[in-house]
Write an enzyme that holds these catalytic residues in place. Sequence first.
Site, short mmCIF file in Angstrom:
data_model
loop_
_atom_site.label_atom_id
_atom_site.label_comp_id
_atom_site.label_asym_id
_atom_site.label_seq_id
_atom_site.Cartn_x
_atom_site.Cartn_y
_atom_site.Cartn_z
N ASP A 283 8.07 10.37 -3.08
CA ASP A 283 8.01 11.84 -2.64
C ASP A 283 9.05 11.97 -1.34
OD1 ASP A 283 6.94 10.08 -0.49
OD2 ASP A 283 5.32 11.50 -0.02
N ASP A 361 2.04 -0.37 7.21
CA ASP A 361 3.03 0.12 8.05
C ASP A 361 2.70 0.13 9.46
OD1 ASP A 361 1.13 2.18 7.55
OD2 ASP A 361 2.40 3.83 7.47
#
Length: 518
Positions: A283, A361
């Site tokens: 994306d 992350d």
Amino acid sequence: MVRKRGSLILCGAFLFVACNGLLLLFLWGRPPVGRFGEGGGAEPGGREEWGVAKRKGGGSNLAGEVIRLAEEVESELETQKELLKQIQSHRSWWEKRNEPGKREADAGRGEERESPPPQWPPALPPKDSPEHNDQRQERNTQPLIVAADLKEDAKPDNNVRELRNDTKQEVPGSQVVIPVLVIACDRVTVKRSLDKLIQYRPSAELYPIIVSQDCGHAETARVIGSYGSQVLHIRQPDLSDIRVRPEHRKFQGYYKIARHYRWALNQVFTVLSYSTVVIVEDDLEVAPDFFEYFRALHPILTSDPTLWCVSAWNDNGREGLVDPGKPELLYRTDFFPGLGWMLRKDVWAELEPKWPAAFWDDWMRHPEQRKERSCIRPEISRTITFGRKGVSLGQFFDQYLRYIKLNSEFVPFTKQDLSYLMKENFDVNFVKEVYSAPLVKVEEVQQGGGLRGTGPYRVQYSSRDSFKVLARSLGVMDDLKSGVPRAGYRGVVSFLSRGRRIFLTPPEGWTKYDVSWS
């Protein structure tokens, strides 16, 4: 005397005829010899006869058999000759590929005559031959990158290529190959991301695109497959649900993402043996100088041990918070940004054994992983995200991410001296610039007041709560991970406010982050 001589001649003739007769009877009565390795090896009665061909009447045609054997030998010699020619063509092609600059030099003299490279792997024999299944089975046991979830009898797309462990990672001119790994799942809008990557990459050799797909989404697979040989399409083989604690069932997607990242990065570094990779998700749209940016910063990343990534993303990269007139401006940051980032193989070797089950992350932002290392990030982002739908259910997208500014001006970073980003250079200049800036109150920044010029000015925080209040007031991200603010370096966050450069800083003399500020 004459009678004795005649008797000896007659006896000799009789013996000659008798010996030849016995030899002939021996040859006639000898059983056929089977082909070695077939039908019982060299035993009589093999599937094919080798040596004596029987005639219908039970005798043998020795002359015909000799001729047949000669023809077989001639045919075999021709086959070996063709094989030698193919081996020679492969050898010459690899020699040309491994001679840096040779092709360019030949082209400059008008001698470009390179033939297309030989097909690799070689084509399988016809499906109706016994060798087909044998060779297919042997090939499937090799350590190849393929569409891992394809069925055995499925026909792979043309864009699915098999790459061996010894894939060459060098190109003419000794430039390092920097592959781009696209992490994909079930977004057909991956087309937007791939279109821009292919449009802007200056070389398919220097920047191969590897699309790693999870989820098994057929329509997304068709979109990726439509790019043919422009990308390498690999598929995560394990699509099963992951056993998690009951309270984490709603986070199943985060667990699968972490599993996919681990598998995909192992393919790039372990199987394909690349030394560096740039990771994007399906994306993200990239800027025109995306490849230029990473190419220029690769030497800095590999030579400065206090760096562990280069990111294309500025967490505070919204319109109005960045200087549109300085697209070349780069910073060090202690916060791991992600969203288009470059990773070295040696760092992955350090992270892979302890890779987390989920939320990879945030895990990267823990002190145990960061180890006081930093990343490079730009003033103006080289990626933007258009993926509102995802496992985060659009968190931050509507209120923040959709407003990130994407750089539109090509900056020739490879022609610039970027040594100022090395820690020993950057820290001295950065600290001096930040703490020599006038200290002002947040109200003065918001209202303009008596502030003159474009700054820089400094606004100071002293605690976790004061940081969050000031950050919200000035429009920058207010969250911290292990005490590190987004886009911060040495506790300092740099941005524009009302056209002025502002540093949101801790008190002078900062030494380390407080991990309780999370």
